[in-house]
Design an enzyme around this catalytic site. Structure first.
Site, mmCIF file in Angstrom:
data_model
loop_
_atom_site.group_PDB
_atom_site.id
_atom_site.type_symbol
_atom_site.label_atom_id
_atom_site.label_comp_id
_atom_site.label_asym_id
_atom_site.label_seq_id
_atom_site.Cartn_x
_atom_site.Cartn_y
_atom_site.Cartn_z
ATOM 1 N N LYS A 22 0.880 -1.228 -0.104
ATOM 2 C CA LYS A 22 -0.041 0.067 0.038
ATOM 3 C C LYS A 22 0.730 1.225 -0.122
ATOM 4 C CE LYS A 22 -1.587 1.748 4.139
ATOM 5 N NZ LYS A 22 -1.618 3.230 4.191
ATOM 6 N N ARG A 122 -0.871 15.174 12.237
ATOM 7 C CA ARG A 122 -0.095 15.110 10.911
ATOM 8 C C ARG A 122 -0.185 16.339 9.976
ATOM 9 N NH1 ARG A 122 -1.736 9.192 9.671
ATOM 10 N NH2 ARG A 122 0.002 9.388 8.133
ATOM 11 N N ASP A 305 4.290 1.155 11.868
ATOM 12 C CA ASP A 305 3.184 0.523 11.506
ATOM 13 C C ASP A 305 3.005 -0.785 11.853
ATOM 14 O OD1 ASP A 305 3.320 2.046 8.067
ATOM 15 O OD2 ASP A 305 2.631 2.873 10.162
ATOM 16 N N ARG A 398 -8.708 -0.284 4.457
ATOM 17 C CA ARG A 398 -7.926 0.687 3.905
ATOM 18 C C ARG A 398 -6.505 0.030 3.503
ATOM 19 N NH1 ARG A 398 -7.170 5.923 6.650
ATOM 20 N NH2 ARG A 398 -5.974 6.164 5.037
HETATM 21 C C1 EPZ Z 1 3.790 7.170 5.969
HETATM 22 O O1 EPZ Z 1 3.066 8.216 6.471
HETATM 23 C C2 EPZ Z 1 3.109 6.183 5.986
HETATM 24 N N1 EPZ Z 1 1.879 6.237 5.008
HETATM 25 C C3 EPZ Z 1 2.570 5.809 7.380
HETATM 26 O O2 EPZ Z 1 1.644 4.487 7.418
HETATM 27 C C4 EPZ Z 1 3.655 5.631 7.994
HETATM 28 O O3 EPZ Z 1 3.167 5.246 9.784
HETATM 29 C C5 EPZ Z 1 4.679 6.740 8.359
HETATM 30 O O4 EPZ Z 1 4.951 7.013 6.984
HETATM 31 C C6 EPZ Z 1 6.010 6.341 9.082
HETATM 32 O O5 EPZ Z 1 6.498 5.560 8.643
HETATM 33 C C7 EPZ Z 1 1.958 6.160 3.768
HETATM 34 O O6 EPZ Z 1 3.207 5.925 3.431
HETATM 35 C C8 EPZ Z 1 0.844 6.491 2.949
HETATM 36 P P1 EPZ Z 1 5.653 10.925 8.141
HETATM 37 P P2 EPZ Z 1 3.662 9.922 6.380
HETATM 38 O O7 EPZ Z 1 5.612 12.015 6.995
HETATM 39 O O8 EPZ Z 1 4.490 10.028 5.336
HETATM 40 C C9 EPZ Z 1 5.284 14.269 11.309
HETATM 41 C C10 EPZ Z 1 0.024 3.289 7.747
HETATM 42 O O9 EPZ Z 1 -0.612 2.695 8.728
HETATM 43 N N2 EPZ Z 1 5.371 15.031 10.236
HETATM 44 O O10 EPZ Z 1 7.006 10.031 8.317
HETATM 45 O O11 EPZ Z 1 2.413 11.093 6.867
HETATM 46 C C11 EPZ Z 1 3.905 13.412 11.368
HETATM 47 O O12 EPZ Z 1 2.984 14.253 12.193
HETATM 48 C C12 EPZ Z 1 0.456 4.608 7.567
HETATM 49 O O13 EPZ Z 1 -0.042 2.496 6.634
HETATM 50 C C13 EPZ Z 1 5.500 16.506 10.591
HETATM 51 O O14 EPZ Z 1 5.334 16.886 11.467
HETATM 52 O O15 EPZ Z 1 4.775 9.759 7.689
HETATM 53 C C14 EPZ Z 1 4.550 12.320 12.174
HETATM 54 O O16 EPZ Z 1 4.313 12.509 13.669
HETATM 55 C C15 EPZ Z 1 -0.001 5.167 8.667
HETATM 56 N N3 EPZ Z 1 5.574 17.523 9.560
HETATM 57 C C16 EPZ Z 1 5.862 11.935 11.732
HETATM 58 O O17 EPZ Z 1 6.228 13.286 11.337
HETATM 59 C C17 EPZ Z 1 5.358 16.935 8.265
HETATM 60 O O18 EPZ Z 1 5.325 17.928 7.075
HETATM 61 C C18 EPZ Z 1 5.869 10.848 10.640
HETATM 62 O O19 EPZ Z 1 5.335 11.298 9.392
HETATM 63 C C19 EPZ Z 1 5.337 15.481 7.719
HETATM 64 C C20 EPZ Z 1 5.354 14.619 9.033
#
Ligand code: EPZ
Length: 419
Positions: A22, A122, A305, A398
């Protein structure tokens, strides 16, 4: 709405194949519109989030058709819209990744802010700050990100305050057709990012360093068409391996590269599970017997995850284990539901203390709250005494392609019913 009815106490045994990932499919689907030529994607999993992505891409005016269960053809020769609307984006926050591809093709984009979700607020500040460094003008109004750029996106040297997976994917896509070279420092290193880079490079992009914390992208004028097979889903694989181990069985998941789950496998071994690693398969045998202390972290650390699923598993390991969730601020929503099934877990800030024992779980009706929490409840149901009913499994749909079919194939007693 659907629910799962699970008869606990059956030992799972056997072998299943993982589905396409995914979290690799979503950025790759969006990146496809960077090319104006025909693209064939193989191993796209049949998931709700994939359907949402397809609706978004269609809404932009790209042609996309399903050639078989897991094969799609996409052709974004021309785009008719630059907007990703709220009613779709709110159901899948990864839609924010459409910003860069639409901008790169059209010079402007209007994407709804994703809003938070149950596991956290997020924010997307890292995405937006990096795009501004690339010459993009960003305005936030009425819940939308309105972005525009004079001419082409400009390559830039960008340092992330945090190795965000989505922001890394966003800027890889922004740099692909940009003027000049883009460097991302403190980039995320997840295998799904490597898959995105491999996909784009197969179309003629010039991306180096994916999988490391420093990625360099040389902008090209356009991309070719082509076909690409998406990597397998390592999170689904970890979930199914734990489904086997929590019941004390012997389960193998095919098509998975152990290297993509090293920290997870290391903790499973520490917990006493027998782990056998092949070139493209992994096998777990037997329940855990030793407590562990886990901290989630960006790759190659322990994947957030798999945190909820690991927690269910540790509830059945005698002794006190701990899990620290460092990535999301609210990713313990599964805890109250696991406690309803008999778990003894206490939370203090980002740390959960799990006081495990044999036969912790007894069947009950529980509520899924988010994608991976629902998987954790299914794992608990597989080992609980009696029947467990997991409601609102649309959360699970999902991110897992026919999970109940795979668990049934391994001998599990699980059925999908109307709530
Ligand atoms: C990706 O989400 C995955 N989703 C998530 O999987 C996964 O948990 C996450 O990476 C971490 O590995 C997809 O790939 C579609 P991040 P993403 O940006 O890109 C903060 C699942 O269950 N952050 O690395 O949103 C954020 O709030 C899903 O399959 C900021 O503060 O993850 C979080 O606390 C859930 N500002 C942390 O970083 C930003 O601009 C990690 O977010 C971006 C992120």
């Amino acid at each position: 709405m659907d629910k799962f009815e699970i008869e606990g106490g059956v030992v799972l045994n056997g072998s299943v194949e993982a589905s396409g990932s995914k979290n690799a499919s979503l950025p790759i689907l969006f990146a496809s519109i960077l090319s104006a030529k025909k693209i064939i994607l193989e191993r796209v999993p049949q998931l709700k989030d994939i359907q949402t992505s397809i609706e978004l891409i269609k809404g932009l005016g790209a042609e996309i058709s399903k050639e078989s269960n897991n094969r799609y053809s996409i052709c974004a020769e021309r785009l008719q819209s630059i907007e990703a609307p709220y009613d779709l984006v709110r159901t899948m926050r990864a839609s924010i990744l459409l910003l860069a591809p639409i901008l790169a093709r059209e010079g402007k984009a209007r994407v709804s802010l994703p809003g938070g979700c149950s596991i956290g607020s997020r924010p997307v500040d890292i995405h937006l700050k990096a795009l501004e460094q690339m010459g993009v003008k960003i305005e936030i109004a009425s819940g939308y990100v309105n972005a525009s750029v004079e001419g082409k996106i400009k390559g830039a040297d960008i340092g992330f305050r945090f190795p965000s997976v989505g922001a890394t994917e966003q800027i890889i896509m922004a740099g692909t057709l940009a003027e000049g070279e883009t460097t991302i420092r403190n980039a995320a290193r997840e295998p799904e990012i490597v898959d995105l880079a491999n996909f784009l490079n197969s179309l003629g992009a010039k991306i180096e360093g994916a999988g490391s914390d420093c990625i360099k992208i040389k902008g090209v004028s356009s991309l070719e068409g082509g076909s690409y097979s998406i990597m397998f889903d390592r999170i689904e694989a970890g979930t199914i391996l734990l489904a086997g181990a929590i019941t004390g069985g012997k389960v193998r998941v095919e098509k998975i590269v152990p290297n993509d789950l090293l920290e997870f496998l290391s903790e499973a071994k520490k917990s006493g599970v027998k782990v056998i690693e092949g070139n493209d398969w992994i096998e777990f045998e037997g329940k855990g017997s030793s407590t562990v202390s886990i901290t989630t972290a960006p790759h190659p650390g322990f994947a957030t995850d798999l945190q909820a699923q690991m927690m269910s598993f540790l509830c059945e390991v005698p002794g006190t284990s701990t899990i620290v969730e460092n990535i999301f601020e609210n990713r313990f929503m599964h805890v109250p539901e696991l406690v309803r099934l008999g778990a003894d877990i206490s939370i203090s800030g980002s740390t959960a203390q799990i006081r495990g024992k044999n036969n912790t779980f007894s069947g009950a009706t529980v509520m899924a709250t988010d994608l991976r929490a629902s998987a954790a409840l299914v794992l608990a149901g597989l080992v609980a005494k009696g029947t467990t009913s997991v409601r609102r499994i649309y959360h699970l749909d999902r991110g897992y392609e026919s999970l109940e079919a795979k668990i049934s194939l391994l001998g599990g007693k699980i059925s999908r019913q109307r709530e």
